[in-house]
Design a protein around this motif. Structure first.
Motif, mmCIF file in Angstrom:
data_model
loop_
_atom_site.group_PDB
_atom_site.id
_atom_site.type_symbol
_atom_site.label_atom_id
_atom_site.label_comp_id
_atom_site.label_asym_id
_atom_site.label_seq_id
_atom_site.Cartn_x
_atom_site.Cartn_y
_atom_site.Cartn_z
ATOM 1 N N VAL A 18 0.850 -1.263 0.088
ATOM 2 C CA VAL A 18 0.088 0.093 -0.033
ATOM 3 C C VAL A 18 0.850 1.111 -0.136
ATOM 4 O O VAL A 18 1.830 1.389 0.732
ATOM 5 C CB VAL A 18 -0.951 -0.027 1.176
ATOM 6 N N LYS A 20 0.228 5.744 -0.140
ATOM 7 C CA LYS A 20 -0.700 6.987 0.276
ATOM 8 C C LYS A 20 -1.369 7.069 -1.020
ATOM 9 O O LYS A 20 -0.921 6.967 -2.058
ATOM 10 C CB LYS A 20 -0.050 8.195 0.843
ATOM 11 N N GLY A 21 -2.870 7.067 -0.865
ATOM 12 C CA GLY A 21 -3.626 7.323 -2.112
ATOM 13 C C GLY A 21 -4.111 5.990 -2.771
ATOM 14 O O GLY A 21 -4.854 6.006 -3.587
ATOM 15 N N SER A 22 -3.874 4.799 -2.295
ATOM 16 C CA SER A 22 -4.136 3.409 -2.782
ATOM 17 C C SER A 22 -5.535 3.295 -2.511
ATOM 18 O O SER A 22 -6.228 4.073 -1.546
ATOM 19 C CB SER A 22 -3.146 2.303 -2.210
ATOM 20 N N ALA A 23 -6.095 2.388 -3.346
ATOM 21 C CA ALA A 23 -7.387 2.039 -2.989
ATOM 22 C C ALA A 23 -7.185 0.483 -2.487
ATOM 23 O O ALA A 23 -6.395 -0.330 -2.824
ATOM 24 C CB ALA A 23 -8.246 1.875 -4.381
ATOM 25 N N VAL A 42 -3.560 4.095 3.679
ATOM 26 C CA VAL A 42 -3.943 5.095 2.532
ATOM 27 C C VAL A 42 -3.999 6.392 2.595
ATOM 28 O O VAL A 42 -3.901 7.219 1.527
ATOM 29 C CB VAL A 42 -5.215 4.337 1.797
ATOM 30 N N GLU A 45 -6.043 10.617 0.600
ATOM 31 C CA GLU A 45 -6.389 10.538 -0.534
ATOM 32 C C GLU A 45 -6.651 9.168 -1.151
ATOM 33 O O GLU A 45 -7.115 9.070 -2.414
ATOM 34 C CB GLU A 45 -4.954 10.983 -1.415
ATOM 35 N N GLY A 46 -6.664 8.018 -0.194
ATOM 36 C CA GLY A 46 -6.818 6.675 -0.588
ATOM 37 C C GLY A 46 -8.384 6.494 -0.411
ATOM 38 O O GLY A 46 -9.253 7.170 0.044
ATOM 39 N N ASN A 47 -8.748 5.121 -0.727
ATOM 40 C CA ASN A 47 -10.042 4.881 -0.683
ATOM 41 C C ASN A 47 -9.878 3.335 -0.003
ATOM 42 O O ASN A 47 -9.235 2.492 -0.306
ATOM 43 C CB ASN A 47 -10.867 4.523 -1.678
ATOM 44 N N ASN A 73 -12.459 8.094 4.140
ATOM 45 C CA ASN A 73 -11.897 7.561 3.362
ATOM 46 C C ASN A 73 -12.343 6.253 3.171
ATOM 47 O O ASN A 73 -11.896 5.427 2.303
ATOM 48 C CB ASN A 73 -10.447 7.701 2.961
#
Length: 190
Positions: A18, A20-23, A42, A45-47, A73
Motif C-alpha cells: 500500500v 498513500k492514495g491507494s485503494a 492509504v 487521498e486513498g479509499n 476515506n
C-alpha cells in the motif's frame, strides 16, 4: 521473539503493498481493526472499501472509525465479500493495491455466523479482476471451529491450484502451536 506473529506479519504484508492514495479492501470488517489500519495506510487521498455480512460488524467498524476520526476515506457495505466486484466502482477495477480477509467468526459476536468457503473463494476469484498487477490478498485463516476447518481445506486447495503464472502464493504460520493456530495465505497477482 524475532519471528513475527500472525497479525503483525499480515500488517507487514499489507504495508508492503500500500502507498498513500491507494485503494484497498477489507473483505471482512469484523470490529474494524484492519479497516482503521488500512484507512491510516492509504491516507486522506486513498479509499478503503469494507465488507461484512453482519450489520453488527458494520456498526462496530463505523464506531471505531468515528472514534479515530478516520471515516472520511472508508466506504462500508453490509454485504458479503463475494459481492465486492459489483459494489466497488468500475473506476477502481484493476487498481486495488490489496485486500485483507479474516476468516472465521466475528470476535465477540455470534459464533454460529462464520465465513463460508464458497463465498470466500468467489471473492478471491473476483479479486483477480480488482487487483492491480502486484496487488496482494492477505487471508488470515482461523480454523479452530468445524466450519473453519472446512473453509481452510477448500481455500488451501484453491490456493495451491492457482497457476504460478497468474499468482504467487505464500503460506505463513506456526507449526508447533496447539489449538489450531491461525495462519496466513497471501496471494500476489502477477
Amino acid at each position: 521473539m524475532k519471528i513475527q506473529g500472525i497479525l503483525p506479519f499480515a500488517r507487514t504484508l499489507l504495508e508492503s503493498a500500500v502507498l498513500k492514495g491507494s485503494a484497498v479492501i477489507d473483505a471482512t470488517c469484523g470490529n474494524g481493526h484492519d479497516t482503521l489500519f488500512l484507512s491510516r495506510l492509504v491516507g486522506r487521498e486513498g479509499n478503503v472499501f469494507g465488507f461484512d455480512i453482519q450489520e453488527e460488524a458494520i456498526v462496530n467498524t463505523r464506531k471505531r472509525l468515528l472514534e479515530h476520526e478516520a471515516e472520511n476515506n472508508v466506504t462500508l457495505f453490509n454485504t458479503g465479500h463475494h459481492h465486492m466486484k459489483s459494489y466497488i466502482p468500475d473506476s477502481f477495477h484493476g487498481k486495488i493495491a490489496c485486500a485483507v480477509f479474516n476468516l472465521g467468526y466475528l470476535p465477540g459476536g455470534d459464533k454460529e455466523i462464520v465465513t463460508q468457503s464458497e463465498s470466500t473463494i468467489e471473492a478471491i476469484n473476483q479479486l483477480f479482476d480488482l487487483l492491480a498487477p502486484g496487488g496482494l490478498a492477505v487471508l488470515v485463516i482461523y480454523h479452530g471451529h468445524p466450519e473453519g476447518k472446512t473453509e481452510r481445506d477448500a481455500v488451501m486447495e484453491y490456493a495451491q491450484g492457482l497457476d504460478q503464472q497468474m499468482a504467487h502464493v505464500l503460506q505463513y504460520g506456526f507449526i508447533n502451536q496447539k489449538n489450531d493456530p491461525p495462519f496466513i495465505v497471501a496471494i500476489e497477482k502477477r
